[in-house]
Design an enzyme around this catalytic site. Structure first.
Site, PDB file in Angstrom:
ATOM      1  N   GLY A   1      -4.845  -2.442   4.413  1.00 31.51           N
ATOM      2  CA  GLY A   1      -4.693  -3.785   4.918  1.00 31.51           C
ATOM      3  C   GLY A   1      -5.261  -4.915   4.100  1.00 31.51           C
ATOM      4  O   GLY A   1      -5.552  -5.973   4.655  1.00 31.51           O
ATOM      5  N   GLY A   2      -5.438  -4.755   2.781  1.00 30.03           N
ATOM      6  CA  GLY A   2      -5.829  -5.876   1.949  1.00 30.03           C
ATOM      7  C   GLY A   2      -7.083  -6.566   2.439  1.00 30.03           C
ATOM      8  O   GLY A   2      -8.162  -5.974   2.531  1.00 30.03           O
TER       9      GLY A   2
ATOM     10  N   THR B   1      -1.176   0.150   1.989  1.00 31.15           N
ATOM     11  CA  THR B   1      -2.139   1.079   1.431  1.00 31.15           C
ATOM     12  C   THR B   1      -2.288   2.254   2.385  1.00 31.15           C
ATOM     13  O   THR B   1      -1.879   2.179   3.535  1.00 31.15           O
ATOM     14  CB  THR B   1      -3.504   0.342   1.284  1.00 31.15           C
ATOM     15  OG1 THR B   1      -3.352  -0.750   0.385  1.00 31.15           O
ATOM     16  CG2 THR B   1      -4.616   1.231   0.780  1.00 31.15           C
TER      17      THR B   1
END
Length: 534
Positions: free
Chosen positions: A427-428, A345
């Protein structure tokens, strides 16, 4: 010049790729506002950081007016009408690669247009739309230097991804991965950007470009159709707010996990950070334990609220946050839970000379998304749909026209109804944790934005190829921190001193005084980014 931080009174930009930050600064220098600069950053970074985001991805925008008004722009695309759980009968999980992983419409380009129109109607924006996409087009046509992150991601990709429709032709020129610093050309994407310059985002969803996108996706095995693209519109939403310190946290509502980011910070505030070392075991332990309890609630409830209610009032209630804080055992780690893998992302932020602020996160989920390039457009599509559940009883179950669970969440912190901090990260699962780290390090421990972003970080969760959650710490933490966390029951893994696993964070601090605005911007040394001012 230090690329990692910048100070200015005339406007600042922070982005995880230096060329994208330069595009935004160029707009500010020409008299553009924060939204116009953000459109330039968003389009540019989709070209120069293609493994992390794309025109084929999604986005969430958090926007603050100079007078304190807040606006949320949700550009999460829904699943196509042909998609339902029956398609994947017999499968244990949704596919992460290939045509059948191209489940959802890409919302990011629609957000660019919506933000641009808002800028013109509400902020007096005057720069032409085509100008804001000019840098992106130039870097697609003339080439941009391959970054360290881009090259490393390509080198690690499995052969199955390289063999997907259009991937090698687009990303492996001459049949090989380009090296760091080599100019990477994307002529097909350049032609797509030229169409967008001439016709606006409308053509991406309801024009000639949309027809080619749909045909390319169909040829690549996706069930998305032109009708799905044509039906898409970004939506304006009311941002979430949660009291914190002397002000309030601001984030996005579901399907974003914004409430989880806010909850972790709220739990830490109630647990108490006073007297802790921001690089010590007590601090990391408290943050990890807060994350475990919040993620359990997030994974139970987060979904598209159009399909199933998300009990935000209950989750953000001070009583709930106090209860979670009291449940943290300061001496012992709770058992690890199940956690989804992180995603690739970009987050970036802009604040202009009037104090208008934009916090944006844009993504294709996994690196290079589903891996399928839509025909001759040069657009690699997202695989955000693999975040749906195949459990038909779960609120996040796959259904036609539904938006999936989104890790994406841009953040702000306000005091006296004025933006004080603009921040976020890729980073989820790492996003809420890193947001909590850099927020508390600035507000509770007195660090500068640059110090807070660069300081050693941790990640609770799992990474690619793992089935259970673990705890990772960068090696810059003191040896006694590792020892104490292990004594408390954490299974700790050591990662490099500045690890990509920790995400690419950024922050802008807005200081208001007698002399006007003083802006401080920081970018992450783990990224290829820059913080720039004018």
């Amino acid at each position: 010049m230090d690329r990692l931080k910048a100070e200015s009174t005339g406007g600042v930009v922070t982005a995880p790729h230096a060329l994208a930050a330069q595009a935004g600064r160029g707009v500010l220098r020409r008299g553009g506002n924060a939204l116009e600069a953000a459109v330039a950053v968003a389009s540019s970074i989709a070209v120069v950081y293609p493994h992390m985001n794309s025109l084929g991805g999604d986005a969430f925008w958090l926007i603050a007016d100079a007078d304190g008004g807040l606006h949320g722009l949700d550009a999460a695309g829904p699943s196509g009408q042909a998609y339902g759980p029956a398609i994947y009968d017999g499968e244990s999980a949704l596919p992460e690669r290939g045509g059948l992983a191209a489940i959802t419409v890409a919302g990011a380009v629609g957000a660019w247009q919506e933000a641009y129109d808002f800028s013109r109607s509400r902020w007096g924006g005057a720069l032409p739309w085509a100008d804001l996409l000019a840098d992106a087009r130039r870097w697609a046509e003339d080439g941009s230097p391959v970054s360290d992150s881009h090259a490393a991601t390509l080198a690690a990709l499995p052969e199955a991804v390289r063999a997907l429709p259009g991937f090698a032709q687009t990303f492996l020129p001459d049949g090989r991965a380009p090296a760091v610093g080599e100019l990477f050309h994307q002529p097909s994407l350049g032609r797509t950007l030229a169409e967008l310059q001439a016709e606006g985002a409308e053509t991406f969803y309801r024009g000639a470009l949309a027809e080619r996108l749909a045909e390319g996706l169909r040829a690549g095995g996706s069930l998305l159709r032109g009708e799905d693209l044509a039906a898409y519109r970004p939506r304006w939403v009311e941002p979430l707010r949660l009291p914190y310190a002397r002000g309030e946290l601001v984030n996005m509502p579901p399907p974003s996990q914004g409430f989880a980011s806010m909850m972790i910070a709220g739990v830490l505030e109630r647990f108490g950070l006073s007297g802790m070392d921001p690089l010590g075991a007590d601090y990391v332990h408290a943050a990890v334990e807060a994350t475990k309890s919040v993620f359990a609630l997030r994974d139970r409830y987060l979904c598209d609220a159009d399909f199933s209610p998300v009990p935000l009032g209950q989750l953000l209630d001070p009583i709930m946050l106090e209860r979670l804080a009291l449940a943290v055992d300061p001496a012992r780690a709770a058992a690890p839970g199940r956690a989804p893998a992180p995603g690739d992302t970009v987050w970036f932020g802009v604040v202009d000379a009037q104090g208008r602020a934009v916090s944006v996160i844009q993504s294709i989920y996994h690196e290079f998304g589903c891996g399928v390039v839509a025909g001759d457009t040069g657009v690699v599509w997202n695989n955000r749909g693999c975040a749906f559940s195949l459990d038909r009883q779960h609120p996040n179950a796959l259904a036609p026209g539904k938006r999936p669970f989104h890790t994406l969440n841009p953040a702000m912190y306000r005091e006296d109804e004025r933006v004080r901090l603009v921040y976020g990260t890729m980073g989820g699962d790492g996003q809420p944790q890193t947001q909590a780290a850099i927020l508390t390090r600035v507000l509770d421990f007195g660090m500068s934005p640059a110090e807070a972003v660069a300081a050693p970080r941790w990640l609770y969760g799992r990474t690619w190829g793992e089935s259970s959650a673990g705890l990772r710490l960068e090696r810059r933490f003191a040896p006694e921190v590792f020892e104490e966390l292990e004594r408390r029951g954490h299974e700790v893994n050591r990662v490099p001193e500045y690890s990509d696993v920790m995400g690419h964070a950024g922050m802008i601090r807005v200081n208001r005084g007698e002399l006007g605005l003083q802006l401080e911007a920081a970018t992450d040394p783990r990224s290829d980014g820059a913080a720039l001012g004018i």
